[in-house]
Design a protein around this motif. Structure first.
Motif, PDB file in Angstrom:
ATOM      1  N   ARG A  38      34.470  28.057 -36.407  1.00 60.11           N
ATOM      2  CA  ARG A  38      33.535  28.908 -37.139  1.00 60.11           C
ATOM      3  C   ARG A  38      32.111  28.593 -36.702  1.00 60.11           C
ATOM      4  O   ARG A  38      31.843  27.531 -36.152  1.00 60.11           O
ATOM      5  CB  ARG A  38      33.662  28.670 -38.647  1.00 60.11           C
ATOM      6  CG  ARG A  38      35.030  29.027 -39.191  1.00 60.11           C
ATOM      7  CD  ARG A  38      35.059  28.877 -40.691  1.00 60.11           C
ATOM      8  NE  ARG A  38      36.366  29.277 -41.200  1.00 60.11           N
ATOM      9  CZ  ARG A  38      36.559  29.903 -42.348  1.00 60.11           C
ATOM     10  NH1 ARG A  38      35.528  30.216 -43.101  1.00 60.11           N
ATOM     11  NH2 ARG A  38      37.769  30.227 -42.748  1.00 60.11           N
ATOM     12  N   ASN A  39      31.213  29.519 -36.962  1.00 57.64           N
ATOM     13  CA  ASN A  39      29.779  29.325 -36.706  1.00 57.64           C
ATOM     14  C   ASN A  39      29.446  29.113 -35.232  1.00 57.64           C
ATOM     15  O   ASN A  39      28.514  28.368 -34.896  1.00 57.64           O
ATOM     16  CB  ASN A  39      29.244  28.147 -37.537  1.00 57.64           C
ATOM     17  CG  ASN A  39      29.488  28.323 -39.020  1.00 57.64           C
ATOM     18  OD1 ASN A  39      29.293  29.414 -39.555  1.00 57.64           O
ATOM     19  ND2 ASN A  39      29.938  27.272 -39.681  1.00 57.64           N
ATOM     20  N   ILE A  40      30.214  29.754 -34.348  1.00 62.53           N
ATOM     21  CA  ILE A  40      29.859  29.752 -32.929  1.00 62.53           C
ATOM     22  C   ILE A  40      28.619  30.629 -32.749  1.00 62.53           C
ATOM     23  O   ILE A  40      28.495  31.688 -33.363  1.00 62.53           O
ATOM     24  CB  ILE A  40      31.028  30.306 -32.081  1.00 62.53           C
ATOM     25  CG1 ILE A  40      32.244  29.389 -32.186  1.00 62.53           C
ATOM     26  CG2 ILE A  40      30.612  30.458 -30.629  1.00 62.53           C
ATOM     27  CD1 ILE A  40      33.479  29.950 -31.514  1.00 62.53           C
ATOM     28  N   ILE A  41      27.700  30.190 -31.897  1.00 61.71           N
ATOM     29  CA  ILE A  41      26.453  30.935 -31.698  1.00 61.71           C
ATOM     30  C   ILE A  41      26.359  31.431 -30.262  1.00 61.71           C
ATOM     31  O   ILE A  41      26.494  30.651 -29.321  1.00 61.71           O
ATOM     32  CB  ILE A  41      25.229  30.045 -32.001  1.00 61.71           C
ATOM     33  CG1 ILE A  41      25.269  29.571 -33.457  1.00 61.71           C
ATOM     34  CG2 ILE A  41      23.935  30.803 -31.725  1.00 61.71           C
ATOM     35  CD1 ILE A  41      24.203  28.542 -33.788  1.00 61.71           C
ATOM     36  N   ILE A  59      17.872  25.583 -21.275  1.00 65.25           N
ATOM     37  CA  ILE A  59      17.637  26.993 -20.958  1.00 65.25           C
ATOM     38  C   ILE A  59      18.961  27.616 -20.538  1.00 65.25           C
ATOM     39  O   ILE A  59      19.633  27.118 -19.632  1.00 65.25           O
ATOM     40  CB  ILE A  59      16.607  27.170 -19.818  1.00 65.25           C
ATOM     41  CG1 ILE A  59      15.231  26.634 -20.242  1.00 65.25           C
ATOM     42  CG2 ILE A  59      16.491  28.634 -19.412  1.00 65.25           C
ATOM     43  CD1 ILE A  59      14.179  26.709 -19.151  1.00 65.25           C
ATOM     44  N   ILE A  60      19.345  28.687 -21.216  1.00 65.60           N
ATOM     45  CA  ILE A  60      20.530  29.459 -20.831  1.00 65.60           C
ATOM     46  C   ILE A  60      20.154  30.930 -20.884  1.00 65.60           C
ATOM     47  O   ILE A  60      19.817  31.457 -21.953  1.00 65.60           O
ATOM     48  CB  ILE A  60      21.730  29.177 -21.751  1.00 65.60           C
ATOM     49  CG1 ILE A  60      22.193  27.727 -21.576  1.00 65.60           C
ATOM     50  CG2 ILE A  60      22.884  30.129 -21.448  1.00 65.60           C
ATOM     51  CD1 ILE A  60      23.368  27.336 -22.433  1.00 65.60           C
ATOM     52  N   VAL A 109      28.206  23.284 -25.065  1.00 62.98           N
ATOM     53  CA  VAL A 109      27.868  24.656 -24.707  1.00 62.98           C
ATOM     54  C   VAL A 109      28.822  25.164 -23.634  1.00 62.98           C
ATOM     55  O   VAL A 109      29.163  24.436 -22.693  1.00 62.98           O
ATOM     56  CB  VAL A 109      26.414  24.748 -24.192  1.00 62.98           C
ATOM     57  CG1 VAL A 109      26.119  26.122 -23.622  1.00 62.98           C
ATOM     58  CG2 VAL A 109      25.431  24.426 -25.311  1.00 62.98           C
ATOM     59  N   LEU A 110      29.267  26.417 -23.788  1.00 55.87           N
ATOM     60  CA  LEU A 110      30.070  27.092 -22.767  1.00 55.87           C
ATOM     61  C   LEU A 110      29.203  28.148 -22.100  1.00 55.87           C
ATOM     62  O   LEU A 110      28.637  29.016 -22.772  1.00 55.87           O
ATOM     63  CB  LEU A 110      31.306  27.746 -23.402  1.00 55.87           C
ATOM     64  CG  LEU A 110      32.187  28.583 -22.468  1.00 55.87           C
ATOM     65  CD1 LEU A 110      32.780  27.724 -21.349  1.00 55.87           C
ATOM     66  CD2 LEU A 110      33.307  29.272 -23.260  1.00 55.87           C
ATOM     67  N   VAL A 111      29.111  28.067 -20.767  1.00 53.26           N
ATOM     68  CA  VAL A 111      28.280  28.991 -19.996  1.00 53.26           C
ATOM     69  C   VAL A 111      29.182  29.834 -19.096  1.00 53.26           C
ATOM     70  O   VAL A 111      29.999  29.287 -18.347  1.00 53.26           O
ATOM     71  CB  VAL A 111      27.259  28.221 -19.132  1.00 53.26           C
ATOM     72  CG1 VAL A 111      26.353  29.182 -18.387  1.00 53.26           C
ATOM     73  CG2 VAL A 111      26.425  27.287 -19.998  1.00 53.26           C
ATOM     74  N   GLY A 112      29.049  31.148 -19.168  1.00 57.91           N
ATOM     75  CA  GLY A 112      29.848  32.045 -18.338  1.00 57.91           C
ATOM     76  C   GLY A 112      29.360  32.084 -16.901  1.00 57.91           C
ATOM     77  O   GLY A 112      28.305  31.527 -16.564  1.00 57.91           O
ATOM     78  N   GLY A 123      26.303  32.676 -23.078  1.00 60.51           N
ATOM     79  CA  GLY A 123      26.173  31.264 -23.385  1.00 60.51           C
ATOM     80  C   GLY A 123      26.570  31.048 -24.833  1.00 60.51           C
ATOM     81  O   GLY A 123      26.140  31.781 -25.724  1.00 60.51           O
ATOM     82  N   VAL A 124      27.445  30.068 -25.079  1.00 60.96           N
ATOM     83  CA  VAL A 124      27.953  29.824 -26.432  1.00 60.96           C
ATOM     84  C   VAL A 124      27.675  28.380 -26.829  1.00 60.96           C
ATOM     85  O   VAL A 124      27.982  27.455 -26.081  1.00 60.96           O
ATOM     86  CB  VAL A 124      29.476  30.088 -26.507  1.00 60.96           C
ATOM     87  CG1 VAL A 124      30.024  29.679 -27.868  1.00 60.96           C
ATOM     88  CG2 VAL A 124      29.781  31.553 -26.235  1.00 60.96           C
TER      89      VAL A 124
END
Length: 291
Positions: A161-164, A52-53, A66-69, A120-121
């Motif tokens: 590429r294809n970062i979501i 969950i983000i 995953v990168l979370v701000g 969230g990435v």
């Protein structure tokens, strides 16, 4: 913020650049939480776990990055995962790279990545494979070289590429987003403040002194979304908050968020979130705090 979402106090001190944790465990047992720091989280061998983000819920595969701000509610839950999990987590202060530093041309990709992390990435498999050995090595290093390694790592991820981007922009603080346009900032501010009312394309176009046709093209070009999609995303973001933070019925939330048809609300919500409003509420209400 809902009381079931806790604020984590990380072990970082003002004198630290970042901290990194590497651990192997049988289950995820940390509750839904948020903190002031950025977080890069690598998870291996956790197929079937739930992530969950912000307002985004998903079941993950064998590995993910995953990168979370800062201050985004996030957590991973064991769910259907039955394997031993490896997790590497890096956290750093939100002011480690300030705006003036990031404004340099060579850092533009990192700047954009950090801006995206406000939602969230999630990184694609090929990007994970590229940085996996370096992430594993970073957990065993310290000192000045490790700071350079982190910057290099972020740069390589930022050019993937294809970062979501995962969560709706409106689930969190809409002020976190910068489209480099005063007109769009003004339009989004108005929509966020008046989402419960009827808002037309004519209203927004007049607000920013553009024709309807020009604004339609403008918002699509800058955000990738149409006006209606952007407005619905904002309304669904506020609906997500209400499902977590209030005891209003789903029908009440539908109308409080500017939707005038409950079946349309349910259809849009499921299309965007991958679950019904009822399931979304149950996913969050099932979070338990082990502190």
């Amino acid at each position: 913020m809902n009381k079931s979402i806790i604020k984590e106090i990380t072990p970082l001190t003002p004198n630290d650049c970042f901290t990194i944790f590497s651990r192997v465990k049988k289950e995820f047992n940390f509750p839904l939480h948020f903190h002031d720091e950025y977080e890069l989280n690598l998870i291996l061998n956790a197929k079937g776990a739930k992530r969950i983000i912000g307002g985004h819920i998903d079941v993950i595969g064998d590995y993910e990055l995953v990168l979370v701000g800062p201050n985004i509610p996030h957590a991973w839950f064991t769910h259907e995962c039955t394997t031993e999990i490896t997790e590497i987590t890096i956290q750093w202060h939100k002011d480690l790279f300030d705006d003036r530093f990031l404004s340099r041309n060579q850092l533009s990709f990192i700047k954009k990545l950090l801006e995206m992390s406000a939602r969230g990435v999630s990184f694609p498999p090929e990007a994970i494979q590229l940085v996996l050995p370096r992430l594993q090595q970073l957990s065993q290093r310290s000192g000045f070289d490790s700071v350079l390694d982190l910057i290099s790592l972020l740069h390589d991820l930022s050019t993937s590429r294809n970062i979501i981007a995962l969560s709706d922009t409106s689930f969190l603080n809409s002020q976190s987003y910068n489209y480099n346009s005063r007109r769009l900032d003004k339009a989004f501010q108005y929509m966020n403040e008046n989402y419960q009312k009827e808002i037309s394309l004519i209203d927004i176009a007049k607000l920013v002194n553009m024709t309807e046709e020009s604004f339609s093209r403008f918002i699509k070009k800058r955000t990738g979304n149409t006006f209606i999609s952007s407005l619905n995303e904002i309304r669904l973001g506020h609906a997500s908050r209400m499902l977590i933070d209030t005891t209003h019925s789903i029908t009440e939330i539908c109308y409080l968020c500017g939707f005038n048809n409950i079946s349309n609300f349910n259809r849009l919500f499921k299309k965007k979130k991958g679950c019904t409003p009822k399931e979304f509420r149950e996913n969050f209400s099932g979070v338990r705090v082990f502190v």
